[in-house]
Write a protein that holds these residues in place. Structure first.
Motif, PDB file in Angstrom:
ATOM      1  N   THR A 168     -49.657  21.000 -27.110  1.00 17.10           N
ATOM      2  CA  THR A 168     -48.214  21.220 -27.081  1.00 17.10           C
ATOM      3  C   THR A 168     -47.812  21.840 -25.753  1.00 17.10           C
ATOM      4  O   THR A 168     -48.076  23.016 -25.498  1.00 17.10           O
ATOM      5  CB  THR A 168     -47.765  22.104 -28.249  1.00 17.10           C
ATOM      6  N   VAL A 169     -47.185  21.024 -24.910  1.00 17.90           N
ATOM      7  CA  VAL A 169     -46.832  21.452 -23.555  1.00 17.90           C
ATOM      8  C   VAL A 169     -45.476  20.872 -23.170  1.00 17.90           C
ATOM      9  O   VAL A 169     -44.969  19.945 -23.804  1.00 17.90           O
ATOM     10  CB  VAL A 169     -47.896  20.993 -22.525  1.00 17.90           C
ATOM     11  N   THR A 170     -44.900  21.419 -22.092  1.00 20.59           N
ATOM     12  CA  THR A 170     -43.625  20.898 -21.585  1.00 20.59           C
ATOM     13  C   THR A 170     -43.814  20.011 -20.358  1.00 20.59           C
ATOM     14  O   THR A 170     -42.840  19.521 -19.795  1.00 20.59           O
ATOM     15  CB  THR A 170     -42.685  22.060 -21.224  1.00 20.59           C
ATOM     16  N   THR A 171     -45.044  19.806 -19.934  1.00 24.03           N
ATOM     17  CA  THR A 171     -45.315  18.916 -18.802  1.00 24.03           C
ATOM     18  C   THR A 171     -44.928  17.492 -19.171  1.00 24.03           C
ATOM     19  O   THR A 171     -45.402  16.976 -20.194  1.00 24.03           O
ATOM     20  CB  THR A 171     -46.806  18.950 -18.424  1.00 24.03           C
ATOM     21  N   PRO A 172     -44.079  16.834 -18.407  1.00 22.79           N
ATOM     22  CA  PRO A 172     -43.634  15.484 -18.772  1.00 22.79           C
ATOM     23  C   PRO A 172     -44.796  14.493 -18.880  1.00 22.79           C
ATOM     24  O   PRO A 172     -45.726  14.516 -18.074  1.00 22.79           O
ATOM     25  CB  PRO A 172     -42.682  15.096 -17.636  1.00 22.79           C
ATOM     26  N   TRP A 173     -44.741  13.641 -19.865  1.00 21.33           N
ATOM     27  CA  TRP A 173     -45.713  12.569 -20.023  1.00 21.33           C
ATOM     28  C   TRP A 173     -45.422  11.510 -18.955  1.00 21.33           C
ATOM     29  O   TRP A 173     -44.291  11.061 -18.833  1.00 21.33           O
ATOM     30  CB  TRP A 173     -45.588  11.976 -21.418  1.00 21.33           C
ATOM     31  N   ALA A 178     -44.821   7.676 -26.289  1.00 19.53           N
ATOM     32  CA  ALA A 178     -45.795   7.139 -27.237  1.00 19.53           C
ATOM     33  C   ALA A 178     -46.020   8.129 -28.372  1.00 19.53           C
ATOM     34  O   ALA A 178     -45.712   9.319 -28.258  1.00 19.53           O
ATOM     35  CB  ALA A 178     -47.124   6.846 -26.528  1.00 19.53           C
ATOM     36  N   THR A 179     -46.559   7.612 -29.464  1.00 16.73           N
ATOM     37  CA  THR A 179     -46.933   8.458 -30.598  1.00 16.73           C
ATOM     38  C   THR A 179     -48.343   8.090 -31.048  1.00 16.73           C
ATOM     39  O   THR A 179     -48.714   6.920 -31.110  1.00 16.73           O
ATOM     40  CB  THR A 179     -45.968   8.283 -31.789  1.00 16.73           C
ATOM     41  N   MET A 180     -49.106   9.123 -31.343  1.00 16.58           N
ATOM     42  CA  MET A 180     -50.470   8.947 -31.845  1.00 16.58           C
ATOM     43  C   MET A 180     -50.588   9.633 -33.193  1.00 16.58           C
ATOM     44  O   MET A 180     -50.269  10.823 -33.311  1.00 16.58           O
ATOM     45  CB  MET A 180     -51.490   9.553 -30.870  1.00 16.58           C
ATOM     46  N   ASP A 181     -51.001   8.889 -34.209  1.00 15.97           N
ATOM     47  CA  ASP A 181     -51.207   9.464 -35.532  1.00 15.97           C
ATOM     48  C   ASP A 181     -52.692   9.714 -35.763  1.00 15.97           C
ATOM     49  O   ASP A 181     -53.535   8.856 -35.472  1.00 15.97           O
ATOM     50  CB  ASP A 181     -50.686   8.518 -36.619  1.00 15.97           C
ATOM     51  N   ALA A 196     -40.905  12.425 -21.922  1.00 21.21           N
ATOM     52  CA  ALA A 196     -40.462  13.182 -20.752  1.00 21.21           C
ATOM     53  C   ALA A 196     -40.347  14.679 -21.035  1.00 21.21           C
ATOM     54  O   ALA A 196     -40.378  15.494 -20.111  1.00 21.21           O
ATOM     55  CB  ALA A 196     -39.129  12.638 -20.255  1.00 21.21           C
ATOM     56  N   ALA A 197     -40.226  15.047 -22.312  1.00 22.94           N
ATOM     57  CA  ALA A 197     -40.123  16.462 -22.675  1.00 22.94           C
ATOM     58  C   ALA A 197     -41.486  17.127 -22.828  1.00 22.94           C
ATOM     59  O   ALA A 197     -41.564  18.337 -23.025  1.00 22.94           O
ATOM     60  CB  ALA A 197     -39.322  16.613 -23.969  1.00 22.94           C
ATOM     61  N   GLY A 198     -42.565  16.346 -22.735  1.00 22.78           N
ATOM     62  CA  GLY A 198     -43.903  16.908 -22.862  1.00 22.78           C
ATOM     63  C   GLY A 198     -44.647  16.334 -24.051  1.00 22.78           C
ATOM     64  O   GLY A 198     -44.531  15.153 -24.365  1.00 22.78           O
ATOM     65  N   SER A 199     -45.407  17.198 -24.731  1.00 30.16           N
ATOM     66  CA  SER A 199     -46.187  16.798 -25.893  1.00 30.16           C
ATOM     67  C   SER A 199     -45.950  17.783 -27.027  1.00 30.16           C
ATOM     68  O   SER A 199     -45.910  18.993 -26.805  1.00 30.16           O
ATOM     69  CB  SER A 199     -47.684  16.755 -25.551  1.00 30.16           C
ATOM     70  N   ARG A 200     -45.804  17.271 -28.236  1.00 28.62           N
ATOM     71  CA  ARG A 200     -45.592  18.103 -29.410  1.00 28.62           C
ATOM     72  C   ARG A 200     -46.182  17.376 -30.612  1.00 28.62           C
ATOM     73  O   ARG A 200     -46.508  16.189 -30.532  1.00 28.62           O
ATOM     74  CB  ARG A 200     -44.101  18.394 -29.621  1.00 28.62           C
ATOM     75  N   PHE A 201     -46.314  18.082 -31.738  1.00 21.17           N
ATOM     76  CA  PHE A 201     -46.891  17.442 -32.913  1.00 21.17           C
ATOM     77  C   PHE A 201     -46.120  17.850 -34.159  1.00 21.17           C
ATOM     78  O   PHE A 201     -45.402  18.859 -34.179  1.00 21.17           O
ATOM     79  CB  PHE A 201     -48.370  17.816 -33.063  1.00 21.17           C
TER      80      PHE A 201
END
Length: 253
Positions: A168-173, A178-181, A196-201
């Protein structure tokens, strides 16, 4: 999906996983054995790393605050003789558990992760040490020739802790959103979103998974899923649907 683990349970798990690590060390042919899951490391290197980490975080939870500079490690090397190393490890773990208990779960402290899904608190540090001890115990067992499946409760929490603390980060992808399940059989499912907002789950229900198709999905046991996240088993060892290259791009980001 289980509820978050309580602070006393986290402390107990640190103690139990550390004891399992020491048992693997005691059973190993010698401390110079290579650790296949940690290239370039011997069992001694792994033990030194784990004990150093326990003492490092014992200092952190009692002596730092969020925003401090990264603390220095004490530089003490673990003894190389097995008869001295095993009690050294036990003492390092006891230092950590005592410091965490004295600090209490809500005490703020320095941490290297972004405080988005995982706060800068002693409880979050304890949760991180459970995951570290869990995975490194597997490493030690593998090097000793006796790898075991990860305990279910610890593995479930390690998956979610990894997504919360590491991912979980704010560094832009840098690529297309994309989404990974991640589907751990009979244990839980999670969706990682990168854009663009980073990574979250988010925790994922069967309805969510069915109604919103991901870019890719992975299926395995809870032990396999935790080991995959920590890159202890190859990506191709689990069943995947969708964009097969997404996992590698996530690991490289």
């Amino acid at each position: 999906m289980t509820e978050p683990l309580s602070f006393p349970i986290l402390l107990r798990m640190i103690d139990e996983r550390s004891a399992a690590f020491r048992a693997a060390l005691a059973a190993a042919p010698n401390l110079d054995s290579d650790v296949p899951s940690c290239p370039g490391w011997t069992l001694y290197d792994l033990a030194n790393h784990l004990s150093e980490g326990d003492r490092f975080w014992a200092h952190i939870v009692l002596n730092t605050a969020p925003g401090d500079e990264r603390p220095s490690k004490d530089g003490l090397a673990a003894p190389r003789e097995r008869e001295a190393l095993i009690p050294w490890l036990a003492d390092a773990t006891e230092q950590l558990i005592t410091a965490l208990r004295d600090a209490g779960p809500d005490r703020s402290c320095w941490a290297w992760w972004e405080p988005l899904a995982s706060p800068h608190t002693a409880a979050a540090a304890a949760r991180r040490r459970v995951a570290e001890s869990l995975i490194h115990t597997y490493d030690a067992q593998l090097a000793s020739g006796t790898p075991q499946e990860l305990p279910t409760t610890e593995a479930v929490d390690a998956i979610e802790e990894f997504l919360a603390t590491v991912c979980t980060v704010t560094t832009p992808w840098p690529s297309e959103p994309a989404t990974m399940d991640y589907h751990a059989i009979r244990a839980g499912s999670w969706r990682q979103t990168v854009d663009a907002a980073g990574s979250r789950f988010t925790r994922l229900t069967a309805t969510d998974a069915a109604e919103n198709k991901p870019t890719a999905a992975i299926y395995g046991t809870v032990s396999e899923m935790a080991l995959l996240m920590y890159m202890r088993i190859p990506n191709g060892s689990l069943r995947m649907e969708g964009d097969a290259g997404l996992l590698k791009r996530l690991q490289d980001s």
